[in-house]
Structure formats: C-alpha cells, structure tokens
Design an enzyme around this catalytic site. Structure first.
Site, PDB file in Angstrom:
ATOM      1  N   SER A  50     -19.989 -35.659  40.366  1.00 32.54           N
ATOM      2  CA  SER A  50     -18.978 -35.001  40.979  1.00 32.54           C
ATOM      3  C   SER A  50     -18.753 -33.698  40.561  1.00 32.54           C
ATOM      4  O   SER A  50     -19.531 -33.041  39.990  1.00 32.54           O
ATOM      5  CB  SER A  50     -17.519 -36.083  40.472  1.00 32.54           C
ATOM      6  N   ASP A  81     -21.555 -36.314  44.517  1.00 33.65           N
ATOM      7  CA  ASP A  81     -20.283 -37.226  44.983  1.00 33.65           C
ATOM      8  C   ASP A  81     -19.127 -36.176  45.451  1.00 33.65           C
ATOM      9  O   ASP A  81     -19.112 -35.079  44.949  1.00 33.65           O
ATOM     10  CB  ASP A  81     -20.060 -37.881  43.818  1.00 33.65           C
ATOM     11  N   GLU A 140     -16.854 -40.550  54.444  1.00 31.41           N
ATOM     12  CA  GLU A 140     -15.682 -41.808  54.153  1.00 31.41           C
ATOM     13  C   GLU A 140     -14.806 -41.609  54.917  1.00 31.41           C
ATOM     14  O   GLU A 140     -14.299 -40.576  55.813  1.00 31.41           O
ATOM     15  CB  GLU A 140     -15.182 -41.184  52.810  1.00 31.41           C
ATOM     16  N   GLY A 197     -11.111 -43.872  38.689  1.00 29.39           N
ATOM     17  CA  GLY A 197     -10.364 -43.898  37.268  1.00 29.39           C
ATOM     18  C   GLY A 197     -10.174 -45.310  36.673  1.00 29.39           C
ATOM     19  O   GLY A 197     -10.713 -46.081  37.278  1.00 29.39           O
ATOM     20  N   HIS A 230     -16.294 -47.151  46.584  1.00 28.15           N
ATOM     21  CA  HIS A 230     -16.132 -46.194  45.337  1.00 28.15           C
ATOM     22  C   HIS A 230     -14.892 -47.025  44.342  1.00 28.15           C
ATOM     23  O   HIS A 230     -14.535 -47.966  44.716  1.00 28.15           O
ATOM     24  CB  HIS A 230     -15.502 -45.055  45.959  1.00 28.15           C
ATOM     25  N   ILE A 274     -19.895 -46.259  40.058  1.00 28.09           N
ATOM     26  CA  ILE A 274     -19.367 -46.823  38.987  1.00 28.09           C
ATOM     27  C   ILE A 274     -19.203 -45.248  37.949  1.00 28.09           C
ATOM     28  O   ILE A 274     -20.473 -44.856  37.773  1.00 28.09           O
ATOM     29  CB  ILE A 274     -20.357 -47.754  38.288  1.00 28.09           C
TER      30      ILE A 274
HETATM   31 ZN   LIG Z   1     -15.259 -41.659  44.904  1.00 27.81          ZN
END
Ligand SMILES: [Zn+2]
Length: 340
Positions: A50, A81, A140, A197, A230, A274
């Site tokens: 990320s 990501d 997405e 999270g 996700h 994950i």
């Molecule tokens: Zn995500």
C-alpha cells in the site's frame, strides 16, 4: 522466471476454482513469511504494497524483493495496492516494481467518493498505460465501509471523508457489468460490507453486515470477471485475547470469518486481501515472547518468532482458499508457454 502478472494467477485460479490470499507487506520478516509460506504450501503468492508500505521501507528493499521474486521457486505477483490518483498510479507504474497495480477510482486521495463516470474515466486511463507495459490492473467499484453505520475503516490513514450511503457501500451488479464492459479491468474489487483495519464489525457479522449474497448477485451479472475482496482479515479472537493478556489494549472487534470467504470463492472471488491479520499475528508473538522471556533483548529471537507466527497464518489461508499445491501447475503452464 516466476514473477507473474495478477491476470496470469487469477486466470489459473478461475479455471481451477480457488482463490489466492494477497498479503500486504511492509518489512523483511513479513515478506519472508509470505513467500516461505507459499513455498511450504506450494502456492502462488501475491505480495502487495500500500502507500504506507511503499513509504515505510526503502526502495532498495523492494528492489531486492523484486529480484528475489524473479527467481523464486513459486510464481509471485508483486501488486501495488490502492493508488487513488492518476499521478500516484503513474509513479507506481514507472517504478518498475510491480506486475500489477490497483487504480482505486471509487474514492479520491482526500476521501471523497467518485461518481461512476469519474471512476470509469480514471480506470480507463490507467488500463491504457498498463497494457502497454504488460501489467495487470485491479479496479474498484463501491466503497469499503460498515453497512450498519456507514463509517469507512482506515487504511494507512486513508478513509472516506464522510459517512457512506448504502448504495455506495454495496457494489451494484448492473453497474459492475457496465464498469467491466467499459474498463476491461483484470480484477474488480467489490464492496460488500468489509472494511480496512482491525475494527470491521462490533459483533460477529451476519448477512446484514457482510453480504455474501451481494457477491453472488455480482457474479451472476459478470460470471467471467475475477472479483477481489478487500479488508478480509479474520481478526482472530484468541489472538486479540493473547495480545491484551500480554499488555495490549485492543478493543473488542470482529473480522471476516474464513468460512464466509470460502463461501464466496465459488462465486468469482479470486483474490482476498489480508493485512491486519499479519500485523496481529506479529504483535501477539512479540508481546508474548518478551513477556515470557524478559531477559531477552536480541531482536533476531523475537522477530524470528513473529515471522514463524505470520508464516503459519499464511499457510492456513493458502490451505483454506485452495491455492495450496497450485504453484507447480502454474510454473509448468508458464514453461509450456515459453517453449511453445
Ligand atoms: Zn483495500
């Protein structure tokens, strides 16, 4: 060469009806845990970074990872990501570090949900450049967040700047069909009630909070499309309990049960993201190790223990999602393609 695109892996997963966990990594022990677990389970691996990951470790670390993945004994996809803006996407593309990039056109970097047309536009622009470089693109549609409160979970400090509506929180099957038709994304991330999270659900999720039915509807509308879920950490209760028992203070929270993910796999889900579960496994082991061995101060000892715990978690997911044993099949397929 075993560095592969996301498309290569997900096509194989679709043909053989399994899913691949995509683990976020930030540091050496995490990366080693994911790859060693994949070697142990003979599974393909998807390693993803990320923005937080990219900023945390120095570039030379990722260059080393890329070089290692190229000659790993299993197929590895290195995926970027969540890039939210075109400039961020370009930076990832030009870094040459990724065989797949996500352009998340569902929301801006500042957390404002984009319209369908804006999302199509930014995704189309990314696809065009990615195709020229021969890498895969994940898009997405829909925004991640809790179906009961409308709050979005935080990922590396990024979250929606306002509460989300039900129509934003659940990907619409007809919109998904149009989106895929217009963009031709290799993989489509959909929103079904999961969040980034640790704080995904305040109680064990029922269908009202985690809509596997929505996955089935989307799959019915676009049966050939690879889908991505996700925010799929399971946030194991025993792990939380152990963290808190060894001095942690994590509030009560629930994740996505592995059984729910497995229920969605026959309906086009091919990539399962994950991140939190690795962080929790790592923290639990380090806290416990230091509590039980207060005289220890050599990081190699507790980091090795944490790596082992993360590797075990990865192996568990490779087994649960059915990707174990598939690495060699993909490698043979790649060899055939090269010699053909
Ligand atoms: Zn995500």
């Amino acid at each position: 060469m075993s560095l592969v695109t996301l498309r290569t892996l997900l096509d194989h997963a679709q043909k053989n009806e399994y899913a691949i966990p995509a683990f976020n990594i930030n540091f050496l022990e995490q990366a080693a845990a994911v790859i060693d677990a994949a070697i142990e389970a003979n599974s393909p691996a998807i390693i993803q970074l990320s923005s937080g990951g990219v900023n945390y470790a120095p570039q030379w670390f990722y260059r080393g990872l890329y070089a290692y993945a190229k000659q790993a004994p299993i197929p590895v996809c290195i995926h970027r990501d969540h890039t939210y803006e075109y400039a961020e996407f370009l930076e990832a593309l030009n870094s040459g570090l990724f065989t797949s990039i996500m352009i998340d056109g569902s929301i801006t970097k500042s957390g404002l949900p984009r319209s369908f047309n804006e999302n199509v536009k930014i995704t189309q622009s990314a696809i065009k450049l990615a195709q020229e470089k021969g890498i895969s693109i994940e898009g997405e549609l829909g925004c991640l967040g809790a179906l009961d409160s409308g709050a979005s979970g935080e990922e590396d400090g990024h979250k929606a700047s306002r509460l989300l509506t039900q129509s934003e929180l659940l990907t619409d099957p007809e919109e998904a069909r149009l989106f895929v038709q217009k963009t031709k994304v290799d993989a489509l991330a959909v929103a079904i009630g999961t969040s980034h999270g640790a704080y995904k659900f305040s109680k064990p999720p029922t269908e009202q909070l985690l809509s596997i039915a929505q996955v089935k509807k989307i799959h019915a509308a676009i049966p050939e499309q690879h889908l991505v879920l996700h925010g799929c950490s399971s946030v194991d209760t025993a792990t939380l309990k152990s963290i808190n028992h060894h001095g942690g203070q994590i509030k009560e929270t629930y994740g996505v049960p592995v059984a729910s993910i497995c229920e969605a796999i026959p309906f086009g889900v091919r990539k399962v993201n994950i991140d939190t579960d690795l962080r929790l496994a790592c923290t639990e082991k380090i806290r416990k190790y230091l509590c039980q061995n207060p005289e220890q101060f050599d990081p190699r000892n507790y980091l090795a223990a944490s790596q082992e715990a993360m590797q075990k978690l990865c192996v568990d997911r490779y087994l649960s999602f059915g990707s174990q044993g598939q690495a060699q099949n993909i490698m043979s397929q790649l060899d055939e393609a090269i010699t053909a």
